[in-house]
Design a protein around this motif. Structure first.
Motif, PDB file in Angstrom:
ATOM      1  N   UNK A  94       0.830  -1.209   0.000  1.00 41.62           N
ATOM      2  CA  UNK A  94       0.000   0.000   0.000  1.00 41.62           C
ATOM      3  C   UNK A  94       0.864   1.258   0.000  1.00 41.62           C
ATOM      4  N   UNK A  95       2.093   1.140   0.445  1.00 40.44           N
ATOM      5  CA  UNK A  95       3.010   2.274   0.459  1.00 40.44           C
ATOM      6  C   UNK A  95       3.899   2.355  -0.768  1.00 40.44           C
ATOM      7  N   UNK A  96       3.662   1.509  -1.739  1.00 46.96           N
ATOM      8  CA  UNK A  96       4.477   1.467  -2.954  1.00 46.96           C
ATOM      9  C   UNK A  96       4.386   2.782  -3.733  1.00 46.96           C
ATOM     10  N   UNK A  97       5.500   3.180  -4.308  1.00 40.06           N
ATOM     11  CA  UNK A  97       5.523   4.374  -5.163  1.00 40.06           C
ATOM     12  C   UNK A  97       4.570   4.242  -6.341  1.00 40.06           C
ATOM     13  N   UNK A 121      -7.548   5.080  -3.789  1.00 36.22           N
ATOM     14  CA  UNK A 121      -8.563   4.035  -3.615  1.00 36.22           C
ATOM     15  C   UNK A 121      -7.923   2.653  -3.586  1.00 36.22           C
ATOM     16  N   UNK A 122      -6.911   2.451  -4.406  1.00 33.99           N
ATOM     17  CA  UNK A 122      -6.205   1.159  -4.434  1.00 33.99           C
ATOM     18  C   UNK A 122      -5.443   0.931  -3.135  1.00 33.99           C
ATOM     19  N   UNK A 123      -4.793   2.004  -2.631  1.00 35.62           N
ATOM     20  CA  UNK A 123      -4.083   1.888  -1.351  1.00 35.62           C
ATOM     21  C   UNK A 123      -5.042   1.501  -0.235  1.00 35.62           C
ATOM     22  N   UNK A 124      -6.186   2.172  -0.194  1.00 32.89           N
ATOM     23  CA  UNK A 124      -7.158   1.889   0.853  1.00 32.89           C
ATOM     24  C   UNK A 124      -7.709   0.468   0.708  1.00 32.89           C
ATOM     25  N   UNK A 125      -7.927   0.022  -0.517  1.00 37.63           N
ATOM     26  CA  UNK A 125      -8.419  -1.345  -0.736  1.00 37.63           C
ATOM     27  C   UNK A 125      -7.424  -2.374  -0.206  1.00 37.63           C
ATOM     28  N   UNK A 126      -6.130  -2.154  -0.440  1.00 36.38           N
ATOM     29  CA  UNK A 126      -5.106  -3.074   0.076  1.00 36.38           C
ATOM     30  C   UNK A 126      -5.105  -3.074   1.603  1.00 36.38           C
ATOM     31  N   UNK A 163       0.237  -7.986  13.335  1.00 34.51           N
ATOM     32  CA  UNK A 163      -0.137  -7.611  11.963  1.00 34.51           C
ATOM     33  C   UNK A 163      -1.448  -6.830  11.942  1.00 34.51           C
ATOM     34  N   UNK A 164      -2.355  -7.147  12.857  1.00 36.90           N
ATOM     35  CA  UNK A 164      -3.604  -6.392  12.926  1.00 36.90           C
ATOM     36  C   UNK A 164      -3.320  -4.952  13.346  1.00 36.90           C
ATOM     37  N   UNK A 165      -2.495  -4.777  14.344  1.00 30.44           N
ATOM     38  CA  UNK A 165      -2.123  -3.429  14.782  1.00 30.44           C
ATOM     39  C   UNK A 165      -1.450  -2.638  13.675  1.00 30.44           C
ATOM     40  N   UNK A 166      -0.569  -3.287  12.957  1.00 32.47           N
ATOM     41  CA  UNK A 166       0.141  -2.627  11.851  1.00 32.47           C
ATOM     42  C   UNK A 166      -0.839  -2.239  10.736  1.00 32.47           C
ATOM     43  N   UNK A 167      -1.750  -3.139  10.401  1.00 34.28           N
ATOM     44  CA  UNK A 167      -2.725  -2.867   9.337  1.00 34.28           C
ATOM     45  C   UNK A 167      -3.684  -1.754   9.744  1.00 34.28           C
ATOM     46  N   UNK A 168      -4.170  -1.791  10.980  1.00 36.02           N
ATOM     47  CA  UNK A 168      -5.080  -0.743  11.449  1.00 36.02           C
ATOM     48  C   UNK A 168      -4.391   0.615  11.495  1.00 36.02           C
ATOM     49  N   UNK A 169      -3.151   0.642  11.945  1.00 36.41           N
ATOM     50  CA  UNK A 169      -2.407   1.911  12.007  1.00 36.41           C
ATOM     51  C   UNK A 169      -2.174   2.479  10.609  1.00 36.41           C
ATOM     52  N   UNK A 170      -1.809   1.626   9.669  1.00 34.66           N
ATOM     53  CA  UNK A 170      -1.575   2.091   8.295  1.00 34.66           C
ATOM     54  C   UNK A 170      -2.872   2.598   7.675  1.00 34.66           C
ATOM     55  N   UNK A 171      -3.958   1.894   7.939  1.00 36.44           N
ATOM     56  CA  UNK A 171      -5.264   2.317   7.409  1.00 36.44           C
ATOM     57  C   UNK A 171      -5.663   3.656   8.009  1.00 36.44           C
ATOM     58  N   UNK A 175      -3.653   6.003   9.150  1.00 28.33           N
ATOM     59  CA  UNK A 175      -2.803   7.041   8.543  1.00 28.33           C
ATOM     60  C   UNK A 175      -3.306   7.419   7.153  1.00 28.33           C
ATOM     61  N   UNK A 176      -3.712   6.409   6.384  1.00 29.51           N
ATOM     62  CA  UNK A 176      -4.245   6.666   5.051  1.00 29.51           C
ATOM     63  C   UNK A 176      -5.500   7.535   5.126  1.00 29.51           C
ATOM     64  N   UNK A 177      -6.396   7.188   6.023  1.00 26.93           N
ATOM     65  CA  UNK A 177      -7.636   7.961   6.163  1.00 26.93           C
ATOM     66  C   UNK A 177      -7.369   9.366   6.684  1.00 26.93           C
ATOM     67  N   UNK A 178      -6.442   9.510   7.616  1.00 24.58           N
ATOM     68  CA  UNK A 178      -6.087  10.839   8.124  1.00 24.58           C
ATOM     69  C   UNK A 178      -5.466  11.688   7.032  1.00 24.58           C
ATOM     70  N   UNK A 179      -4.646  11.061   6.188  1.00 22.76           N
ATOM     71  CA  UNK A 179      -4.038  11.778   5.065  1.00 22.76           C
ATOM     72  C   UNK A 179      -5.075  12.268   4.088  1.00 22.76           C
ATOM     73  N   UNK A 180      -6.112  11.490   3.893  1.00 17.81           N
ATOM     74  CA  UNK A 180      -7.205  11.889   2.987  1.00 17.81           C
ATOM     75  C   UNK A 180      -7.966  13.068   3.549  1.00 17.81           C
ATOM     76  N   UNK A 181      -8.192  13.052   4.850  1.00 15.19           N
ATOM     77  CA  UNK A 181      -8.958  14.130   5.476  1.00 15.19           C
ATOM     78  C   UNK A 181      -8.253  15.470   5.331  1.00 15.19           C
ATOM     79  N   UNK A 182      -6.932  15.411   5.227  1.00 16.34           N
ATOM     80  CA  UNK A 182      -6.157  16.642   5.101  1.00 16.34           C
ATOM     81  C   UNK A 182      -5.994  17.133   3.679  1.00 16.34           C
ATOM     82  N   UNK A 183      -6.464  16.368   2.710  1.00 14.02           N
ATOM     83  CA  UNK A 183      -6.319  16.751   1.287  1.00 14.02           C
ATOM     84  C   UNK A 183      -7.667  17.194   0.744  1.00 14.02           C
ATOM     85  N   UNK A 184      -7.681  18.322   0.055  1.00 18.53           N
ATOM     86  CA  UNK A 184      -8.941  18.761  -0.553  1.00 18.53           C
ATOM     87  C   UNK A 184      -9.435  17.758  -1.596  1.00 18.53           C
ATOM     88  N   UNK A 185     -10.730  17.544  -1.603  1.00 15.96           N
ATOM     89  CA  UNK A 185     -11.316  16.657  -2.602  1.00 15.96           C
ATOM     90  C   UNK A 185     -11.268  15.190  -2.245  1.00 15.96           C
TER      91      UNK A 185
END
Length: 108
Positions: free
Chosen positions: A49-52, A59-64, A85-93, A95-105
């Motif tokens: 999900x963090x791949x360049x 949407x693909x990152x969030x799906x992964x 692994x659950x903790x790692x997956x939840x934390x990454x998810x 972060x992804x959602x928080x990053x979205x909240x900070x971006x317009x659109x």
């Protein structure tokens, strides 16, 4: 296909097979033996999900990450890798959602 995935896994000679090949291998093997391979699948999903290559595909990152959370949750509570692994997956998810909240659109 499961036998081919096992052969590819053994021939990789690595602790964890990463990238697209790892996703293919661990998705197949997790279907057959979820308690054995599910934690590695969740790990590789979060990593990918963090791949360049997915930088411009939120949407693909969030799906992964959603898949990683579901795979980790499906592991039995006795599985020694479940919490990690659950903790790692939840934390990454998160972060992804928080990053979205900070971006317009972007929706979160």
């Amino acid at each position: 296909m499961v036998v081919l995935a096992r052969v590819r896994l053994l021939s990789a000679n690595r602790r964890v097979v990463r990238g697209v090949e790892g996703l293919w291998i661990y998705r197949l093997l997790t279907e057959a033996e979820p308690e054995v391979y599910g934690s590695k699948l969740a790990y590789v999903l979060v990593e990918e999900s963090g791949s360049d290559l997915l930088r411009d595909m939120p949407e693909r990152r969030l799906a992964l990450l959603d898949e990683a959370v579901e795979v980790a949750k499906a592991l039995g509570t006795a599985n020694p890798y479940r919490e990690k692994v659950l903790g790692r997956a939840l934390a990454a998810r998160e972060r992804e959602l928080e990053g979205r909240a900070g971006r317009p659109g972007e929706r979160g």
